[in-house]
Design a protein around this motif. Structure first.
Motif, PDB file in Angstrom:
ATOM      1  N   LEU A 141      -2.205  18.293  -2.166  1.00  0.00           N
ATOM      2  CA  LEU A 141      -2.482  17.926  -0.780  1.00  0.00           C
ATOM      3  C   LEU A 141      -2.676  16.423  -0.632  1.00  0.00           C
ATOM      4  O   LEU A 141      -2.230  15.818   0.347  1.00  0.00           O
ATOM      5  CB  LEU A 141      -3.706  18.677  -0.261  1.00  0.00           C
ATOM      6  N   GLY A 142      -3.334  15.815  -1.601  1.00  0.00           N
ATOM      7  CA  GLY A 142      -3.533  14.367  -1.558  1.00  0.00           C
ATOM      8  C   GLY A 142      -2.229  13.607  -1.657  1.00  0.00           C
ATOM      9  O   GLY A 142      -2.004  12.620  -0.960  1.00  0.00           O
ATOM     10  N   LEU A 143      -1.326  14.070  -2.518  1.00  0.00           N
ATOM     11  CA  LEU A 143      -0.036  13.396  -2.677  1.00  0.00           C
ATOM     12  C   LEU A 143       0.892  13.644  -1.493  1.00  0.00           C
ATOM     13  O   LEU A 143       1.729  12.807  -1.177  1.00  0.00           O
ATOM     14  CB  LEU A 143       0.641  13.861  -3.970  1.00  0.00           C
ATOM     15  N   SER A 144       0.753  14.770  -0.846  1.00  0.00           N
ATOM     16  CA  SER A 144       1.644  15.078   0.277  1.00  0.00           C
ATOM     17  C   SER A 144       1.273  14.299   1.531  1.00  0.00           C
ATOM     18  O   SER A 144       2.061  14.194   2.455  1.00  0.00           O
ATOM     19  CB  SER A 144       1.635  16.577   0.574  1.00  0.00           C
ATOM     20  N   GLY A 145       0.070  13.716   1.563  1.00  0.00           N
ATOM     21  CA  GLY A 145      -0.366  12.954   2.722  1.00  0.00           C
ATOM     22  C   GLY A 145       0.331  11.613   2.863  1.00  0.00           C
ATOM     23  O   GLY A 145       0.406  11.051   3.938  1.00  0.00           O
ATOM     24  N   CYS A 146       0.857  11.074   1.780  1.00  0.00           N
ATOM     25  CA  CYS A 146       1.545   9.776   1.715  1.00  0.00           C
ATOM     26  C   CYS A 146       0.854   8.714   2.556  1.00  0.00           C
ATOM     27  O   CYS A 146      -0.172   8.221   2.188  1.00  0.00           O
ATOM     28  CB  CYS A 146       3.002   9.927   2.090  1.00  0.00           C
ATOM     29  N   GLY A 147       1.410   8.340   3.678  1.00  0.00           N
ATOM     30  CA  GLY A 147       0.867   7.254   4.481  1.00  0.00           C
ATOM     31  C   GLY A 147      -0.121   7.681   5.537  1.00  0.00           C
ATOM     32  O   GLY A 147      -0.581   6.858   6.319  1.00  0.00           O
ATOM     33  N   SER A 148      -0.454   8.955   5.594  1.00  0.00           N
ATOM     34  CA  SER A 148      -1.331   9.420   6.670  1.00  0.00           C
ATOM     35  C   SER A 148      -2.728   8.816   6.563  1.00  0.00           C
ATOM     36  O   SER A 148      -3.358   8.550   7.577  1.00  0.00           O
ATOM     37  CB  SER A 148      -1.400  10.936   6.693  1.00  0.00           C
ATOM     38  N   TYR A 149      -3.209   8.559   5.357  1.00  0.00           N
ATOM     39  CA  TYR A 149      -4.526   7.933   5.194  1.00  0.00           C
ATOM     40  C   TYR A 149      -4.502   6.525   5.771  1.00  0.00           C
ATOM     41  O   TYR A 149      -5.383   6.138   6.525  1.00  0.00           O
ATOM     42  CB  TYR A 149      -4.931   7.895   3.722  1.00  0.00           C
ATOM     43  N   ARG A 150      -3.480   5.750   5.439  1.00  0.00           N
ATOM     44  CA  ARG A 150      -3.381   4.375   5.944  1.00  0.00           C
ATOM     45  C   ARG A 150      -3.179   4.363   7.456  1.00  0.00           C
ATOM     46  O   ARG A 150      -3.664   3.475   8.136  1.00  0.00           O
ATOM     47  CB  ARG A 150      -2.263   3.629   5.246  1.00  0.00           C
ATOM     48  N   GLU A 151      -2.471   5.352   7.974  1.00  0.00           N
ATOM     49  CA  GLU A 151      -2.308   5.464   9.428  1.00  0.00           C
ATOM     50  C   GLU A 151      -3.664   5.699  10.092  1.00  0.00           C
ATOM     51  O   GLU A 151      -3.951   5.128  11.145  1.00  0.00           O
ATOM     52  CB  GLU A 151      -1.368   6.618   9.780  1.00  0.00           C
TER      53      GLU A 151
ATOM     54  N   HIS B 249       5.559  -6.185  -4.270  1.00  0.00           N
ATOM     55  CA  HIS B 249       5.008  -7.543  -4.255  1.00  0.00           C
ATOM     56  C   HIS B 249       5.123  -8.237  -2.902  1.00  0.00           C
ATOM     57  O   HIS B 249       5.111  -9.460  -2.814  1.00  0.00           O
ATOM     58  CB  HIS B 249       5.642  -8.403  -5.346  1.00  0.00           C
ATOM     59  N   VAL B 250       5.263  -7.490  -1.820  1.00  0.00           N
ATOM     60  CA  VAL B 250       5.290  -8.031  -0.467  1.00  0.00           C
ATOM     61  C   VAL B 250       4.180  -7.368   0.336  1.00  0.00           C
ATOM     62  O   VAL B 250       4.027  -6.150   0.310  1.00  0.00           O
ATOM     63  CB  VAL B 250       6.660  -7.789   0.216  1.00  0.00           C
ATOM     64  N   GLU B 251       3.402  -8.179   1.042  1.00  0.00           N
ATOM     65  CA  GLU B 251       2.291  -7.671   1.854  1.00  0.00           C
ATOM     66  C   GLU B 251       2.802  -7.274   3.244  1.00  0.00           C
ATOM     67  O   GLU B 251       3.455  -8.063   3.921  1.00  0.00           O
ATOM     68  CB  GLU B 251       1.229  -8.760   2.005  1.00  0.00           C
ATOM     69  N   TYR B 252       2.507  -6.034   3.629  1.00  0.00           N
ATOM     70  CA  TYR B 252       2.893  -5.523   4.946  1.00  0.00           C
ATOM     71  C   TYR B 252       1.637  -5.228   5.746  1.00  0.00           C
ATOM     72  O   TYR B 252       0.602  -4.879   5.187  1.00  0.00           O
ATOM     73  CB  TYR B 252       3.708  -4.231   4.824  1.00  0.00           C
ATOM     74  N   LEU B 253       1.731  -5.349   7.061  1.00  0.00           N
ATOM     75  CA  LEU B 253       0.662  -4.948   7.963  1.00  0.00           C
ATOM     76  C   LEU B 253       1.092  -3.660   8.645  1.00  0.00           C
ATOM     77  O   LEU B 253       2.128  -3.627   9.313  1.00  0.00           O
ATOM     78  CB  LEU B 253       0.406  -6.033   9.015  1.00  0.00           C
ATOM     79  N   GLN B 254       0.326  -2.588   8.438  1.00  0.00           N
ATOM     80  CA  GLN B 254       0.649  -1.308   9.054  1.00  0.00           C
ATOM     81  C   GLN B 254      -0.245  -1.118  10.266  1.00  0.00           C
ATOM     82  O   GLN B 254      -1.465  -1.149  10.168  1.00  0.00           O
ATOM     83  CB  GLN B 254       0.461  -0.152   8.088  1.00  0.00           C
ATOM     84  N   PHE B 255       0.371  -0.960  11.411  1.00  0.00           N
ATOM     85  CA  PHE B 255      -0.319  -0.703  12.663  1.00  0.00           C
ATOM     86  C   PHE B 255      -0.215   0.789  12.981  1.00  0.00           C
ATOM     87  O   PHE B 255       0.571   1.495  12.354  1.00  0.00           O
ATOM     88  CB  PHE B 255       0.310  -1.541  13.786  1.00  0.00           C
ATOM     89  N   PRO B 256      -0.965   1.295  13.935  1.00  0.00           N
ATOM     90  CA  PRO B 256      -0.881   2.722  14.257  1.00  0.00           C
ATOM     91  C   PRO B 256       0.533   3.185  14.628  1.00  0.00           C
ATOM     92  O   PRO B 256       0.877   4.324  14.412  1.00  0.00           O
ATOM     93  CB  PRO B 256      -1.831   2.875  15.450  1.00  0.00           C
ATOM     94  N   HIS B 257       1.367   2.273  15.133  1.00  0.00           N
ATOM     95  CA  HIS B 257       2.708   2.685  15.545  1.00  0.00           C
ATOM     96  C   HIS B 257       3.786   1.773  15.000  1.00  0.00           C
ATOM     97  O   HIS B 257       4.778   1.489  15.682  1.00  0.00           O
ATOM     98  CB  HIS B 257       2.799   2.730  17.078  1.00  0.00           C
ATOM     99  N   GLY B 258       3.639   1.285  13.775  1.00  0.00           N
ATOM    100  CA  GLY B 258       4.687   0.456  13.189  1.00  0.00           C
ATOM    101  C   GLY B 258       4.194  -0.385  12.027  1.00  0.00           C
ATOM    102  O   GLY B 258       3.013  -0.410  11.704  1.00  0.00           O
ATOM    103  N   VAL B 259       5.144  -1.082  11.390  1.00  0.00           N
ATOM    104  CA  VAL B 259       4.854  -1.908  10.222  1.00  0.00           C
ATOM    105  C   VAL B 259       5.613  -3.220  10.365  1.00  0.00           C
ATOM    106  O   VAL B 259       6.725  -3.244  10.890  1.00  0.00           O
ATOM    107  CB  VAL B 259       5.307  -1.197   8.926  1.00  0.00           C
ATOM    108  N   THR B 260       5.020  -4.309   9.869  1.00  0.00           N
ATOM    109  CA  THR B 260       5.705  -5.598   9.843  1.00  0.00           C
ATOM    110  C   THR B 260       5.310  -6.347   8.580  1.00  0.00           C
ATOM    111  O   THR B 260       4.267  -6.074   7.990  1.00  0.00           O
ATOM    112  CB  THR B 260       5.368  -6.439  11.097  1.00  0.00           C
ATOM    113  N   VAL B 261       6.152  -7.277   8.160  1.00  0.00           N
ATOM    114  CA  VAL B 261       5.859  -8.113   7.008  1.00  0.00           C
ATOM    115  C   VAL B 261       4.802  -9.134   7.412  1.00  0.00           C
ATOM    116  O   VAL B 261       4.875  -9.714   8.495  1.00  0.00           O
ATOM    117  CB  VAL B 261       7.141  -8.844   6.527  1.00  0.00           C
ATOM    118  N   GLN B 262       3.812  -9.349   6.538  1.00  0.00           N
ATOM    119  CA  GLN B 262       2.808 -10.361   6.830  1.00  0.00           C
ATOM    120  C   GLN B 262       3.386 -11.732   6.506  1.00  0.00           C
ATOM    121  O   GLN B 262       3.984 -11.939   5.457  1.00  0.00           O
ATOM    122  CB  GLN B 262       1.540 -10.121   6.021  1.00  0.00           C
TER     123      GLN B 262
END
Length: 63
Positions: free
Chosen positions: A14-24, A39-52
């Motif tokens: 169950l923990g592995l199947s959650g993938c990005g849901s925790y970060r969301e 090795h690239v930092e990303y910013l994850q927002f509730p409705h998208g992702v962008t490179v920092q």
């Protein structure tokens, strides 16, 4: 004892199947979260992702 192993295995699956849901969920609470991928930092927002980006417009790296 067999039930304990099954419960632990179920929690792991169950923990592995959650993938990005925790970060969301964290992004929903704090408005964003940082994620390091290849090795690239990303910013994850509730409705998208962008490179920092840094102040010079370059990509922020991480480990």
């Amino acid at each position: 004892m067999q039930k304990i192993y099954r419960a632990v295995a179920l929690l792991i699956v169950l923990g592995l199947s959650g993938c990005g849901s925790y970060r969301e969920a964290v992004a929903d609470i704090t408005s964003y979260t940082k994620v390091c991928v290849n090795h690239v930092e990303y910013l994850q927002f509730p409705h998208g992702v962008t490179v920092q980006r840094n102040s010079h417009g370059g990509v922020v790296t991480c480990r």
